[in-house]
Design an enzyme around this catalytic site. Structure first.
Site, PDB file in Angstrom:
ATOM      1  CG  ASP A 135      -2.104   0.856   1.110  1.00 55.52           C
ATOM      2  OD1 ASP A 135      -2.315   1.416   0.019  1.00 55.52           O
ATOM      3  OD2 ASP A 135      -2.832   0.997   2.097  1.00 55.52           O
ATOM      4  CG  ASN A 189      -7.510  -2.025  -6.154  1.00 58.34           C
ATOM      5  OD1 ASN A 189      -6.596  -2.812  -5.945  1.00 58.34           O
ATOM      6  ND2 ASN A 189      -7.827  -1.072  -5.270  1.00 58.34           N
TER       7      ASN A 189
HETATM    8  C1  FPP Z   1      -1.417   0.211  -3.613  1.00 56.77           C
HETATM    9  O1  FPP Z   1      -1.087   1.567  -3.562  1.00 56.77           O
HETATM   10  C2  FPP Z   1      -1.020  -0.384  -4.904  1.00 56.77           C
HETATM   11  C3  FPP Z   1      -1.833  -1.047  -5.773  1.00 56.77           C
HETATM   12  C4  FPP Z   1      -3.254  -1.304  -5.508  1.00 56.77           C
HETATM   13  C5  FPP Z   1      -1.327  -1.530  -7.075  1.00 56.77           C
HETATM   14  C6  FPP Z   1      -0.089  -2.371  -6.969  1.00 56.77           C
HETATM   15  C7  FPP Z   1       0.496  -2.538  -8.316  1.00 56.77           C
HETATM   16  C8  FPP Z   1       1.810  -2.629  -8.591  1.00 56.77           C
HETATM   17  C9  FPP Z   1       2.873  -2.618  -7.571  1.00 56.77           C
HETATM   18  C10 FPP Z   1       2.251  -2.703 -10.012  1.00 56.77           C
HETATM   19  C11 FPP Z   1       1.870  -3.926 -10.794  1.00 56.77           C
HETATM   20  C12 FPP Z   1       2.049  -5.230 -10.112  1.00 56.77           C
HETATM   21  C13 FPP Z   1       3.051  -6.113 -10.325  1.00 56.77           C
HETATM   22  C14 FPP Z   1       3.005  -7.471  -9.703  1.00 56.77           C
HETATM   23  C15 FPP Z   1       4.204  -5.805 -11.174  1.00 56.77           C
HETATM   24  P1  FPP Z   1      -2.232   2.652  -3.723  1.00 56.77           P
HETATM   25  O2  FPP Z   1      -2.349   3.036  -5.135  1.00 56.77           O
HETATM   26  O3  FPP Z   1      -3.472   2.141  -3.079  1.00 56.77           O
HETATM   27  O4  FPP Z   1      -1.615   3.840  -2.894  1.00 56.77           O
HETATM   28  P2  FPP Z   1      -2.415   4.948  -2.072  1.00 56.77           P
HETATM   29  O5  FPP Z   1      -3.198   4.211  -1.009  1.00 56.77           O
HETATM   30  O6  FPP Z   1      -1.313   5.764  -1.499  1.00 56.77           O
HETATM   31  O7  FPP Z   1      -3.271   5.685  -3.044  1.00 56.77           O
END
Ligand code: FPP
Length: 233
Positions: free
Chosen positions: A12, A60
């Site tokens: 996160d 998401n």
């Molecule tokens: C959480 O941060 C992140 C996600 C829901 C997406 C994760 C995706 C990746 C790391 C890239 C693709 C995956 C792989 C396996 C290469 P957030 O966007 O919820 O952050 P925030 O809470 O600060 O908005």
């Protein structure tokens, strides 16, 4: 130091990491994906046997379309660029979650990677995509119900072991340790069945900053815990 066999991660804080730097959110995801590689390599190196990461939840889909497209195009890129290493390092890749809402390209790349790593044994790498813990339980229940209807099992056969087998993680041991970054202290519909006895580690660090030193810190904290599984010591 006791190293957990199975680590689960809620990655996160990609968006907040980017915002803090006045960068678009997708830059946070790109940096986050780099950390996935670093953590995967380090986990395997120090003797962890399985890693399950939460990359995209059933909730998401409510994100902006552009961001969703970026995450999935990056996932495809990630898989393509990592396939050789999966083979060389004997890593078995598996995607857990729904598949019916992905594009053809995403489904094919996932399937391809799963197929040619299916016999690998040294390390298990699960990526939760369009995954929800409640979905997983309902999905397992449906599969079991179908078997009951067709009489291949009876209701008397249903126990925790059988239920486990029908969950996405199947037979692999449940996570010993759950790590969640960015300061949130919630499970957010991740592996709600499988995390029943896991140790939780929360850190304020945003996922794009979570490097191997942070992983060592989480494992050190885990190794100092006293896991009783409901028994007395
Ligand atoms: C959480 O941060 C992140 C996600 C829901 C997406 C994760 C995706 C990746 C790391 C890239 C693709 C995956 C792989 C396996 C290469 P957030 O966007 O919820 O952050 P925030 O809470 O600060 O908005």
């Amino acid at each position: 130091m006791e190293v957990p066999y199975h680590i689960a991660v809620i990655m996160d804080g990609n968006g907040r990491w980017a915002r803090k730097r006045m960068l678009p959110r997708v830059v946070g995801h790109r940096q986050g994906a780099k950390r996935v590689k670093e953590i995967l390599r380090e986990a395997k190196r120090i003797g962890v046997g399985a890693l399950t990461i939460f990359a995209f939840s059933t909730e998401n889909w409510n994100r902006p379309k552009k961001e969703i497209e970026f995450i999935f195009s990056y996932l495809v890129k990630f898989l393509k660029s990592y396939q050789k290493e999966f083979i060389k390092k004997d890593i078995k890749f598996k995607a857990i979650g729904r598949r019916d809402r992905f594009s053809k390209e995403v489904i094919e790349e996932i399937k391809k990677t799963e197929d040619f790593t299916k016999d690998n044994k040294s390390f298990i790498f699960n990526v939760a995509l369009d995954y929800g813990g409640k979905w997983d339980i309902v999905n397992a229940t449906k599969k079991i119900a179908k078997k009951c209807i067709t009489n291949s099992i009876s209701d008397k056969d249903i126990d925790e072991e059988l239920f486990n087998k029908h969950m996405s993680l199947g037979d692999i041991p449940a996570p010993d340790l759950l790590i969640r970054t960015s300061g949130e202290k919630r499970i957010s519909n991740f592996l709600i069945w499988d995390l029943a006895y896991s140790e939780f580690y929360f850190t304020p660090i945003f996922w794009p900053e979570f490097d191997k030193e942070h992983l060592h810190k989480a494992i050190k904290s885990y190794s100092q815990r006293n896991r009783r599984f409901g028994a007395v010591q």
